[in-house]
Every structure is written in structure tokens, then in C-alpha cells.
Write a protein that holds these residues in place. Structure first.
Motif, PDB file in Angstrom:
ATOM      1  N   ILE A  45       0.871  -1.092   0.054  1.00 16.05           N
ATOM      2  CA  ILE A  45      -0.069   0.008   0.054  1.00 16.05           C
ATOM      3  C   ILE A  45       0.976   1.135  -0.106  1.00 16.05           C
ATOM      4  O   ILE A  45       1.822   1.332   0.796  1.00 16.05           O
ATOM      5  N   GLY A  46       0.631   2.078  -0.896  1.00  7.72           N
ATOM      6  CA  GLY A  46       1.435   3.421  -1.092  1.00  7.72           C
ATOM      7  C   GLY A  46       0.740   4.309   0.076  1.00  7.72           C
ATOM      8  O   GLY A  46      -0.338   4.202   0.316  1.00  7.72           O
ATOM      9  N   GLU A  47       1.782   5.392   0.354  1.00  8.16           N
ATOM     10  CA  GLU A  47       1.212   6.464   1.351  1.00  8.16           C
ATOM     11  C   GLU A  47       0.296   7.425   0.932  1.00  8.16           C
ATOM     12  O   GLU A  47      -0.698   7.702   1.555  1.00  8.16           O
ATOM     13  N   ASP A  48       0.548   7.633  -0.594  1.00  9.27           N
ATOM     14  CA  ASP A  48      -0.555   8.934  -1.067  1.00  9.27           C
ATOM     15  C   ASP A  48      -1.343   8.619  -2.081  1.00  9.27           C
ATOM     16  O   ASP A  48      -2.282   9.217  -2.143  1.00  9.27           O
ATOM     17  N   GLU A  49      -0.816   7.215  -2.833  1.00 11.48           N
ATOM     18  CA  GLU A  49      -1.680   7.033  -4.095  1.00 11.48           C
ATOM     19  C   GLU A  49      -1.977   5.330  -4.049  1.00 11.48           C
ATOM     20  O   GLU A  49      -1.159   4.757  -3.356  1.00 11.48           O
TER      21      GLU A  49
ATOM     22  N   ASP B 253      -1.970  -4.285   3.002  1.00 12.72           N
ATOM     23  CA  ASP B 253      -0.776  -4.858   2.943  1.00 12.72           C
ATOM     24  C   ASP B 253      -0.876  -6.151   2.975  1.00 12.72           C
ATOM     25  O   ASP B 253      -1.502  -6.784   3.804  1.00 12.72           O
ATOM     26  N   GLY B 254      -0.055  -6.954   2.214  1.00 12.28           N
ATOM     27  CA  GLY B 254      -0.038  -8.536   2.455  1.00 12.28           C
ATOM     28  C   GLY B 254      -0.173  -9.120   1.156  1.00 12.28           C
ATOM     29  O   GLY B 254      -0.306  -8.790   0.350  1.00 12.28           O
ATOM     30  N   TRP B 255       0.055 -10.330   1.329  1.00 15.67           N
ATOM     31  CA  TRP B 255      -0.067 -11.466   0.429  1.00 15.67           C
ATOM     32  C   TRP B 255      -1.499 -11.982  -0.027  1.00 15.67           C
ATOM     33  O   TRP B 255      -2.359 -12.103   0.859  1.00 15.67           O
ATOM     34  N   VAL B 256      -1.631 -11.960  -1.150  1.00 11.43           N
ATOM     35  CA  VAL B 256      -3.065 -12.251  -1.859  1.00 11.43           C
ATOM     36  C   VAL B 256      -3.038 -13.217  -2.915  1.00 11.43           C
ATOM     37  O   VAL B 256      -2.015 -13.177  -3.974  1.00 11.43           O
ATOM     38  N   LYS B 257      -3.828 -14.234  -2.739  1.00 10.46           N
ATOM     39  CA  LYS B 257      -3.926 -15.344  -3.756  1.00 10.46           C
ATOM     40  C   LYS B 257      -4.423 -15.093  -5.077  1.00 10.46           C
ATOM     41  O   LYS B 257      -5.706 -14.480  -5.021  1.00 10.46           O
ATOM     42  N   VAL B 258      -3.901 -15.384  -6.206  1.00 12.87           N
ATOM     43  CA  VAL B 258      -4.660 -14.926  -7.405  1.00 12.87           C
ATOM     44  C   VAL B 258      -4.628 -16.242  -8.117  1.00 12.87           C
ATOM     45  O   VAL B 258      -3.641 -17.197  -8.037  1.00 12.87           O
TER      46      VAL B 258
ATOM     47  N   PHE C 218       5.079 -10.436 -16.659  1.00 14.26           N
ATOM     48  CA  PHE C 218       5.494  -9.139 -17.082  1.00 14.26           C
ATOM     49  C   PHE C 218       5.323  -8.098 -16.094  1.00 14.26           C
ATOM     50  O   PHE C 218       3.862  -8.127 -15.699  1.00 14.26           O
ATOM     51  N   SER C 219       6.271  -7.463 -15.397  1.00 15.12           N
ATOM     52  CA  SER C 219       5.701  -6.583 -14.374  1.00 15.12           C
ATOM     53  C   SER C 219       5.937  -5.096 -15.098  1.00 15.12           C
ATOM     54  O   SER C 219       6.916  -4.649 -15.740  1.00 15.12           O
ATOM     55  N   HIS C 220       4.962  -4.265 -14.494  1.00 17.40           N
ATOM     56  CA  HIS C 220       5.184  -2.839 -14.887  1.00 17.40           C
ATOM     57  C   HIS C 220       5.032  -2.061 -13.663  1.00 17.40           C
ATOM     58  O   HIS C 220       4.118  -2.077 -12.780  1.00 17.40           O
ATOM     59  N   HIS C 221       6.238  -1.272 -13.309  1.00 17.54           N
ATOM     60  CA  HIS C 221       6.270  -0.460 -12.076  1.00 17.54           C
ATOM     61  C   HIS C 221       5.752   0.809 -12.371  1.00 17.54           C
ATOM     62  O   HIS C 221       6.506   1.812 -12.707  1.00 17.54           O
ATOM     63  N   ALA C 222       4.382   1.196 -12.085  1.00 12.33           N
ATOM     64  CA  ALA C 222       3.729   2.576 -12.544  1.00 12.33           C
ATOM     65  C   ALA C 222       4.238   3.245 -11.264  1.00 12.33           C
ATOM     66  O   ALA C 222       4.009   4.614 -11.308  1.00 12.33           O
ATOM     67  N   LEU C 223       4.105   2.905  -9.963  1.00 10.61           N
ATOM     68  CA  LEU C 223       4.407   3.634  -8.701  1.00 10.61           C
ATOM     69  C   LEU C 223       5.357   3.181  -7.757  1.00 10.61           C
ATOM     70  O   LEU C 223       6.344   4.005  -7.623  1.00 10.61           O
ATOM     71  N   LEU C 224       5.372   1.910  -7.359  1.00 10.86           N
ATOM     72  CA  LEU C 224       6.265   1.534  -6.381  1.00 10.86           C
ATOM     73  C   LEU C 224       7.541   0.722  -6.984  1.00 10.86           C
ATOM     74  O   LEU C 224       7.165  -0.023  -8.042  1.00 10.86           O
ATOM     75  N   PRO C 225       8.184   0.415  -6.229  1.00 10.59           N
ATOM     76  CA  PRO C 225       9.604  -0.201  -6.896  1.00 10.59           C
ATOM     77  C   PRO C 225       9.638  -1.623  -6.842  1.00 10.59           C
ATOM     78  O   PRO C 225       9.966  -2.172  -7.616  1.00 10.59           O
ATOM     79  N   TYR C 226       8.662  -2.282  -6.299  1.00 11.83           N
ATOM     80  CA  TYR C 226       8.807  -3.714  -5.935  1.00 11.83           C
ATOM     81  C   TYR C 226       7.226  -4.484  -6.542  1.00 11.83           C
ATOM     82  O   TYR C 226       6.196  -3.988  -5.986  1.00 11.83           O
ATOM     83  N   ILE C 227       7.768  -5.606  -6.954  1.00 13.31           N
ATOM     84  CA  ILE C 227       6.541  -6.481  -7.223  1.00 13.31           C
ATOM     85  C   ILE C 227       6.776  -7.909  -6.826  1.00 13.31           C
ATOM     86  O   ILE C 227       7.894  -8.297  -7.359  1.00 13.31           O
ATOM     87  N   LEU C 228       6.337  -8.531  -5.931  1.00 12.46           N
ATOM     88  CA  LEU C 228       6.885  -9.696  -5.234  1.00 12.46           C
ATOM     89  C   LEU C 228       5.688 -10.665  -5.534  1.00 12.46           C
ATOM     90  O   LEU C 228       4.328 -10.706  -5.108  1.00 12.46           O
ATOM     91  N   ILE C 229       6.145 -11.989  -5.936  1.00  8.13           N
ATOM     92  CA  ILE C 229       5.205 -13.113  -6.144  1.00  8.13           C
ATOM     93  C   ILE C 229       5.696 -14.237  -5.341  1.00  8.13           C
ATOM     94  O   ILE C 229       6.988 -14.557  -5.218  1.00  8.13           O
ATOM     95  N   ASP C 230       5.162 -15.374  -4.946  1.00 12.24           N
ATOM     96  CA  ASP C 230       5.359 -16.616  -4.071  1.00 12.24           C
ATOM     97  C   ASP C 230       4.530 -17.758  -4.433  1.00 12.24           C
ATOM     98  O   ASP C 230       3.402 -17.631  -4.982  1.00 12.24           O
ATOM     99  N   ASN C 231       4.889 -18.915  -4.055  1.00 14.38           N
ATOM    100  CA  ASN C 231       4.213 -20.025  -4.154  1.00 14.38           C
ATOM    101  C   ASN C 231       3.560 -20.132  -5.489  1.00 14.38           C
ATOM    102  O   ASN C 231       2.215 -20.506  -5.748  1.00 14.38           O
ATOM    103  N   ILE C 232       4.185 -20.247  -6.509  1.00 17.10           N
ATOM    104  CA  ILE C 232       3.703 -20.507  -7.892  1.00 17.10           C
ATOM    105  C   ILE C 232       3.334 -21.733  -7.879  1.00 17.10           C
ATOM    106  O   ILE C 232       4.135 -22.528  -7.765  1.00 17.10           O
TER     107      ILE C 232
END
Length: 188
Positions: free
Chosen positions: A37-41, A72-77, A94-108
Motif C-alpha cells: 500500500i502506497g502512502e499517498d496513491e 498490505d500483504g499476500w493475496v492469492k490469485v 511481465f511486471s510494470h512498475h507504475a508507482l512502487l519499486p517492487y512486485i513480489l510473487i511467491d508459491n507459484i
């Protein structure tokens, strides 16, 4: 696994090796993505999932972080791979960083679908399924209907007053409970 963007609008791509879907009756890709979760957007970073099959890449789904959860937290998709049943494929993330620097994934994981996105029979007369922008429940008149996020947060509860109930929902995964029965539903 993660993707880090140094600048706004940075992108990244991850391709898997070959994956054989033979033997799966309802092949489905599931994984967890960490919602920051971003602070302002709102976090409008995106992760797209494509299948590479016979040399062609086909976009299956794009996840916008702010649509997955407001916490904030892990979400299953989930992403259906039914169109590639019994085929050999590769996945492209394919990751697109429009605001925050990180995209994290797990348990594929790739396995058979477990009740999501397919009409589910609660009893002989009640059915629950996801549609485009809605959750549809039929034959549950008089029963209590509850909708939860995949991490178990209650979104709403109501008494069903009609035979066919149509609930507006943003695209995503929900847990829908009617009486004592609960199932996952995918809204497109």
C-alpha cells in the motif's frame, strides 16, 4: 521471486521453462502476490500473465495491485489454463512498475482448478458462479449470503430475497458462502 524497478514505468519479464499440462483436467495457475500500500496513491503497479505456446504469446490476465486488496500483504490469485489442457506451454510474467519499486510473487503452482470460476452446485437448486463484473447466486432465496476476500476478510453479508441474486464486484477472487457451503469465485 520479485521484480524491482528503479524508475517509474520500468518493466521486467520472467519466462519459465516448458511446463507439461498433461493429466490436468482443469489446469490453473495460482500464486501469491504481495500487495504494497502506497502512502499517498493507490498502488497501480501491474503484473501480467501470458502463455507462450507454439511460438505465440497470449495475454491471459493483468493484475492491478490496487484491485486485489486494500491492505498490505499476500493475496492469492488464479489464472485458468483450460485453453491449453494437455499441451506443453511456458508462462511469461511481465511486471510494470507504475508507482512502487517492487512486485513480489511467491508459491507459484499449476494444478487442477478447485472450485473457482466454474459454476459450483451447493445443493440441487443453488448455484454460485462468477461473471463479468458480478457474482451470481441462483436458488438461494431465504439463505444468508456472505462474501469474503481470499485472505478471509468479510466484505458483505445479506439475506437473499430473490431466486436469482446478482452482486456487482470488481474483477478478482472471492470466497462466497451460502448457508454452510463456501466456494471460491472468479470475477472477470
Amino acid at each position: 521471486m520479485g521484480s524491482e524497478g528503479s524508475y517509474s514505468e520500468d518493466t521486467g519479464t520472467f519466462d519459465t521453462g516448458k511446463i507439461d499440462l498433461s493429466g490436468l483436467t482443469t489446469p490453473t495457475l495460482t500464486f501469491y502476490i504481495y500487495n504494497i500500500i502506497g502512502e499517498d496513491e493507490a498502488n497501480n503497479n501491474e503484473l501480467s500473465v501470458s502463455v507462450v505456446h507454439n511460438g505465440n504469446s497470449t495475454l491471459l490476465k493483468t493484475f492491478k495491485m490496487y484491485e486485489l486488496s486494500d491492505k498490505d500483504g499476500w493475496v492469492k490469485v488464479e489464472v485458468s489454463l483450460n485453453d491449453y489442457k494437455d499441451q506443453i506451454i511456458q508462462l511469461r510474467l511481465f511486471s510494470h512498475h507504475a508507482l512502487l519499486p517492487y512486485i513480489l510473487i511467491d508459491n507459484i503452482r499449476i494444478d487442477n482448478l478447485n472450485g473457482s470460476g466454474i459454476e459450483t452446485t451447493v445443493d440441487s437448486s443453488t448455484k454460485i458462479y462468477g461473471g463479468t463484473g458480478k457474482i451470481i447466486v441462483t436458488g438461494a432465496n431465504g439463505q444468508t449470503l456472505s462474501i469474503f476476500t481470499p485472505d478471509g476478510r468479510l466484505i458483505s453479508t445479506q439475506k437473499v430475497t430473490e431466486t436469482d441474486c446478482y452482486l456487482t464486484a470488481i474483477p478478482g477472487i472471492y470466497i462466497v458462502k451460502v448457508g454452510q457451503f463456501a466456494t471460491k469465485v472468479v470475477v472477470k
